[in-house]
Design a protein around this motif. Structure first.
Motif, PDB file in Angstrom:
ATOM      1  N   ILE A 592       0.847  -1.201   0.000  1.00 26.08           N
ATOM      2  CA  ILE A 592       0.000   0.000   0.000  1.00 26.08           C
ATOM      3  C   ILE A 592       0.876   1.242   0.000  1.00 26.08           C
ATOM      4  O   ILE A 592       0.597   2.224  -0.715  1.00 26.08           O
ATOM      5  CB  ILE A 592      -0.934   0.003   1.224  1.00 26.08           C
ATOM      6  CG1 ILE A 592      -1.914  -1.170   1.158  1.00 26.08           C
ATOM      7  CG2 ILE A 592      -1.703   1.315   1.321  1.00 26.08           C
ATOM      8  CD1 ILE A 592      -2.725  -1.373   2.417  1.00 26.08           C
ATOM      9  N   GLU A 595       2.089   2.144  -3.434  1.00 21.15           N
ATOM     10  CA  GLU A 595       1.020   2.726  -4.256  1.00 21.15           C
ATOM     11  C   GLU A 595       0.734   4.173  -3.860  1.00 21.15           C
ATOM     12  O   GLU A 595       0.563   5.052  -4.713  1.00 21.15           O
ATOM     13  CB  GLU A 595      -0.256   1.894  -4.116  1.00 21.15           C
ATOM     14  CG  GLU A 595      -0.246   0.590  -4.851  1.00 21.15           C
ATOM     15  CD  GLU A 595      -0.216   0.779  -6.357  1.00 21.15           C
ATOM     16  OE1 GLU A 595      -0.889   1.701  -6.865  1.00 21.15           O
ATOM     17  OE2 GLU A 595       0.519   0.028  -7.032  1.00 21.15           O
ATOM     18  N   VAL A 596       0.695   4.419  -2.520  1.00 19.20           N
ATOM     19  CA  VAL A 596       0.382   5.769  -2.035  1.00 19.20           C
ATOM     20  C   VAL A 596       1.490   6.744  -2.414  1.00 19.20           C
ATOM     21  O   VAL A 596       1.229   7.886  -2.852  1.00 19.20           O
ATOM     22  CB  VAL A 596       0.166   5.753  -0.511  1.00 19.20           C
ATOM     23  CG1 VAL A 596       0.098   7.172   0.056  1.00 19.20           C
ATOM     24  CG2 VAL A 596      -1.107   4.989  -0.163  1.00 19.20           C
ATOM     25  N   GLU A 614      -9.993   7.078  -4.792  1.00 20.50           N
ATOM     26  CA  GLU A 614      -8.549   6.790  -4.684  1.00 20.50           C
ATOM     27  C   GLU A 614      -8.309   5.467  -3.970  1.00 20.50           C
ATOM     28  O   GLU A 614      -7.409   4.693  -4.348  1.00 20.50           O
ATOM     29  CB  GLU A 614      -7.855   7.940  -3.955  1.00 20.50           C
ATOM     30  CG  GLU A 614      -7.764   9.218  -4.790  1.00 20.50           C
ATOM     31  CD  GLU A 614      -7.236  10.402  -3.992  1.00 20.50           C
ATOM     32  OE1 GLU A 614      -6.580  11.272  -4.589  1.00 20.50           O
ATOM     33  OE2 GLU A 614      -7.495  10.453  -2.762  1.00 20.50           O
ATOM     34  N   ILE A 618      -6.342   2.182  -5.504  1.00 14.88           N
ATOM     35  CA  ILE A 618      -5.235   1.502  -4.816  1.00 14.88           C
ATOM     36  C   ILE A 618      -5.559   0.025  -4.630  1.00 14.88           C
ATOM     37  O   ILE A 618      -4.702  -0.858  -4.862  1.00 14.88           O
ATOM     38  CB  ILE A 618      -4.972   2.183  -3.453  1.00 14.88           C
ATOM     39  CG1 ILE A 618      -4.430   3.596  -3.661  1.00 14.88           C
ATOM     40  CG2 ILE A 618      -4.004   1.349  -2.607  1.00 14.88           C
ATOM     41  CD1 ILE A 618      -4.333   4.408  -2.381  1.00 14.88           C
ATOM     42  N   ILE A 634      -5.821   0.340   4.218  1.00 16.99           N
ATOM     43  CA  ILE A 634      -5.335   1.448   3.372  1.00 16.99           C
ATOM     44  C   ILE A 634      -5.287   2.745   4.183  1.00 16.99           C
ATOM     45  O   ILE A 634      -4.313   3.494   4.121  1.00 16.99           O
ATOM     46  CB  ILE A 634      -6.236   1.604   2.128  1.00 16.99           C
ATOM     47  CG1 ILE A 634      -6.111   0.373   1.214  1.00 16.99           C
ATOM     48  CG2 ILE A 634      -5.873   2.867   1.356  1.00 16.99           C
ATOM     49  CD1 ILE A 634      -7.098   0.371   0.062  1.00 16.99           C
ATOM     50  N   TRP A 638      -2.117   4.966   5.044  1.00 23.38           N
ATOM     51  CA  TRP A 638      -2.132   6.295   4.430  1.00 23.38           C
ATOM     52  C   TRP A 638      -1.656   7.380   5.397  1.00 23.38           C
ATOM     53  O   TRP A 638      -0.886   8.260   5.010  1.00 23.38           O
ATOM     54  CB  TRP A 638      -3.541   6.616   3.933  1.00 23.38           C
ATOM     55  CG  TRP A 638      -3.809   8.085   3.706  1.00 23.38           C
ATOM     56  CD1 TRP A 638      -4.448   8.937   4.541  1.00 23.38           C
ATOM     57  CD2 TRP A 638      -3.395   8.857   2.581  1.00 23.38           C
ATOM     58  NE1 TRP A 638      -4.479  10.204   4.014  1.00 23.38           N
ATOM     59  CE2 TRP A 638      -3.830  10.172   2.801  1.00 23.38           C
ATOM     60  CE3 TRP A 638      -2.701   8.556   1.395  1.00 23.38           C
ATOM     61  CZ2 TRP A 638      -3.617  11.197   1.900  1.00 23.38           C
ATOM     62  CZ3 TRP A 638      -2.491   9.590   0.496  1.00 23.38           C
ATOM     63  CH2 TRP A 638      -2.935  10.887   0.744  1.00 23.38           C
TER      64      TRP A 638
END
Length: 760
Positions: A592, A595-596, A614, A618, A634, A638
């Motif tokens: 994750i 991706e972030v 969003e 993801i 996520i 995040w």
């Protein structure tokens, strides 16, 4: 002409002043001579009175004080450590008997006053009562630990005394118990009293009642055996003459402790009732001749100690006793010297002093040996240390603690303010970032940033900030004081025997210490005024604020990276060289994170919150690579990733603001926005004035108040002997205490022996 007149007046005034001074000196000399004459006459009168009364009173004074000296020795032994109490074989008159046998009444007749509480058949004597009888011009009683003298000629004082005795007995009994072994000591003085020391013990019982503790009977027997086991104790065995002799428990007990009867005096009470109800008078004769019981005794006495009326006075009981024995046909055969409490008192006193003279020298030698052994033990264990008992150690510790309080005044203003500033920022940095800086910085515009900052700073300063700063000031004062104590521990002269005591004193004082109520109000005004100022005055202040901002951002960045590392697990280096492994959840979080970070790299101004779209992107991207995650994971990943991204951006912006003071000072608007620098300058100025105000409060008020509170705690601890025993403990302390007590006992014994020998 005018000047001459003024000069004459001044001369006249000087002359008058001199005359008044001479007259004053004459008056002072006159009264001084009168005072000297009066002092001389007073001295002569005192000399004549002493010479006149010397032949009459000297001998009596020696006799009267002799028992007091002996009583002092016994008091010292009572308080002595139980390890050495077996060495206490000094004579006492131990009064034992069955419950309600008239034991206490016998003691009252000897003391010539009704000094003990009484009840209808219930147990009244619940603790040992040591009564020292002494001659004196007035009939008074006094407890060892009290200055009050009870006038035994007044019924009101007698009532107070009996109430006090009962109260002390009840207070000495622990919860769940019926009797106590704590000694209650009192002295009774009066004309014609026989000098001796008696110990009245709880009456021996045959059956326990429901309201008694389970071990009451055994506790009384144990206590009685302990006092009678002293080979030099005079046992005053009290037997109720109005009941069958076979029902007595005490005679068997006494015969076990003194089988030869060399130190036992037998007393038969209530013989007036016995004569009325007895069908066989020969039984009383056999008892008083020592022929009925197997118990042996030095002497046998018959007494009458009352008529069954608790309101009878000692004089009326004495008259009744004398009338009874004068008229009794039964007791005429016994012999007049073996009846009445008066004859009993003389016999017990004579036996007591005979035993004292025969044994006191031996007891003194025994304590000399104990002292030698203790001194040898001290030299072997603590050869380079001075003997300090608990009280002396307390005084030494007290001085050292107060010295450390004085050291607080030696701390420089700079050191105080640096410590306070550092502690202030530690306590408020999270609040500044989470509740002020980040919400304002993530708002998106310069105007919104300043508005948000102003509102939140004002709310903070009006509510939480002053109170929090006062707490910080208290904590810094506490830390400084403890630092001095810890520093003292590192010195080569440090004595760790004080550590527990000092820690307890400091903790108690700090718990009591509270800052003045008005301190937060004063700080609130200062802080509000300081935070309202948004004008950075010069370039050095700008640079300091910028440095403060950069250091704070780096600190928060390190914290965020640490949190992120915990979430995503160890990196390649740690896996290879530290043998650490990631969990499945950490592997998912790491995916994750990738991706972030990719998403944030393509967005210059991303909001702090992920949109639903969003999160879906993801999740789909990860599913395409075989990684299944939910929205909660996520969101969890995040937050630290975005926080790290945002702090990096803020740090980069701060670097750019190093050259932004000129634009700020000139009010030039451009692409460079340095509102964050101004915010941290305002925070920095607030910290500065707050630290200064707290430092002044500490130096001028709080350190002195802390010193006062420490003195109060020391005073409380000094009065609490039990607490001192808990805090100042160890072999060294106990050995010094034993040495002190043995020396005191030895000194008192020697003083008593000297007085005893001078009386012969």
């Amino acid at each position: 002409m005018f000047g001459k007149s003024k000069s004459d007046k001044i001369d006249s005034l000087y002359s008058r002043v001199e005359q008044l001074q001479e007259e004053l000196i004459k008056v002072q000399l006159k009264y001084q001579k009168e005072i000297e004459k009066l002092e001389k006459d007073n001295k002569e009168l005192r000399k004549q009175l002493l010479l006149k009364g010397k032949d009459v009173y000297v001998k009596r004074n020696v006799k009267k004080s002799l028992i007091d000296l002996y009583n002092d020795v016994l008091d010292e032994l009572t308080e002595f450590d139980s390890t050495y109490r077996s060495a206490d074989h000094l004579p006492r008159v131990v009064v034992v008997g069955d419950q309600s046998s008239g034991k206490t009444s016998v003691l009252e007749m000897i003391a010539k006053a009704r000094i003990f509480p009484r009840g209808a058949g219930e147990m009244m004597t619940r603790a040992p009562v040591k009564v020292t009888l002494s001659e004196g011009p007035y009939h008074i009683a006094q407890f060892k630990d009290s200055s009050r003298e009870f006038d035994l000629s007044k019924e009101s004082d007698l009532i107070d005394l009996r109430r006090e005795v009962e109260l002390r007995m009840m207070n000495s009994v622990r919860e769940g118990q019926t009797v106590s072994d704590q000694v209650i000591s009192m002295t009774v003085r009066g004309p014609g009293l026989s000098r001796m020391v008696l110990v009245d013990l709880p009456g021996v019982i045959s059956t326990q009642t429901m309201d008694m503790a389970d071990d009451t009977k055994e506790s009384i027997l144990h206590m009685s055996r302990m006092y009678m086991s002293n080979p030099n104790a005079i046992i005053l065995c009290i037997q109720d003459g109005s009941v069958d002799a076979e029902r007595s428990n005490v005679t068997d007990l006494v015969s076990q402790m003194d089988p030869q009867g060399k130190r036992t005096i037998f007393v038969l009470t209530k013989v007036d009732l016995a004569e009325e109800s007895l069908t066989n008078p020969e039984r009383i004769k056999k008892i008083l001749a020592g022929q009925l019981f197997p118990m042996k005794a030095l002497g046998y006495f018959a007494v009458v100690t009352g008529r069954g009326n608790v309101n009878d006075t000692i004089d009326s009981i004495k008259k009744h006793e004398e009338d009874f024995f004068r008229k009794s046909k039964l007791f005429k055969a016994v012999g007049s010297t073996h009846v009445t409490t008066k004859n009993l008192s003389f016999a017990v006193s004579e036996c007591f002093w005979k035993m004292v003279r025969e044994t006191v020298e031996q007891q003194a030698d025994g304590f000399k040996a104990i002292r030698f052994n203790l001194e040898t033990e001290w030299k072997n264990n603590f050869p380079r240390l001075r003997e300090l008992d608990r009280d002396e150690l307390f005084e030494k510790a007290r001085g050292e603690i107060l010295d450390e309080v004085v050291n607080l005044s030696q701390v420089s203003a700079k050191e105080w303010e640096e410590s306070i500033t550092r502690k202030l920022w530690e306590s408020m940095s999270i609040h500044v970032f989470e509740n002020i800086f980040l919400p304002a910085a993530q708002s998106g515009s310069s105007n919104t940033f300043n508005t948000t900052v102003d509102i939140r700073l004002k709310q903070w300063a009006e509510q939480q900030l002053p109170i929090k700063c006062v707490e910080v000031g208290w904590e810094v004062l506490r830390q400084k004081f403890i630092q001095f104590l810890e520093k003292a521990k590192a010195s080569k002269n440090h004595d760790d025997i004080f550590d527990t005591f000092k820690g307890a004193v400091v903790e108690a004082a700090l718990q009591k210490h509270e800052w003045e109520d008005k301190a937060p109000d004063v700080l609130r005004v200062i802080q509000l005024n300081t935070l309202e100022d948004r004008s950075v005055h010069d370039k050095p202040q700008w640079d300091n604020a910028l440095r403060f901002l950069e250091e704070s951002l780096k600190e928060r960045l390190n914290s965020s990276e640490s949190l992120l590392n915990d979430i995503v697990g160890p990196g390649t280096f740690e896996k290879w060289f530290k043998w650490k492994y990631s969990t499945d959840e950490q592997n998912h979080c790491a995916s994750i994170k990738t991706e972030v970070e990719h998403m944030l790299s393509h967005s210059n101004k991303h909001s702090p919150v992920l949109t639903q779209e969003e999160m879906t992107v993801i999740r789909k991207n990860l599913e395409s690579r075989g990684v299944k995650v939910d929205n909660d994971l996520i969101k969890k990943t995040w937050f630290p990733v975005f926080r790290k991204y945002f702090l990096h951006k803020s740090l980069t912006k701060a670097f750019e603001c190093r050259k932004g003071y000129w634009m700020y000072n000139k009010g030039v608007e451009g692409e460079m926005d340095c509102n964050e620098v101004v915010l941290f300058w305002r925070i920095q100025q607030m910290l500065k004035v707050t630290a200064n105000a707290l430092r002044q409060q500490v130096v001028n008020r709080e350190a002195r108040r802390l010193e006062k509170e420490i003195k109060e705690v020391l005073e409380e601890f000094g009065q609490d002997k039990q607490k001192l025993q808990q805090l100042l403990t160890g072999k060294r302390v106990q050995l010094a205490e034993d040495l002190k007590r043995v020396r005191q006992i030895q000194e008192k014994l020697e003083e008593f022996i000297q007085a005893l020998n001078s009386e012969k």
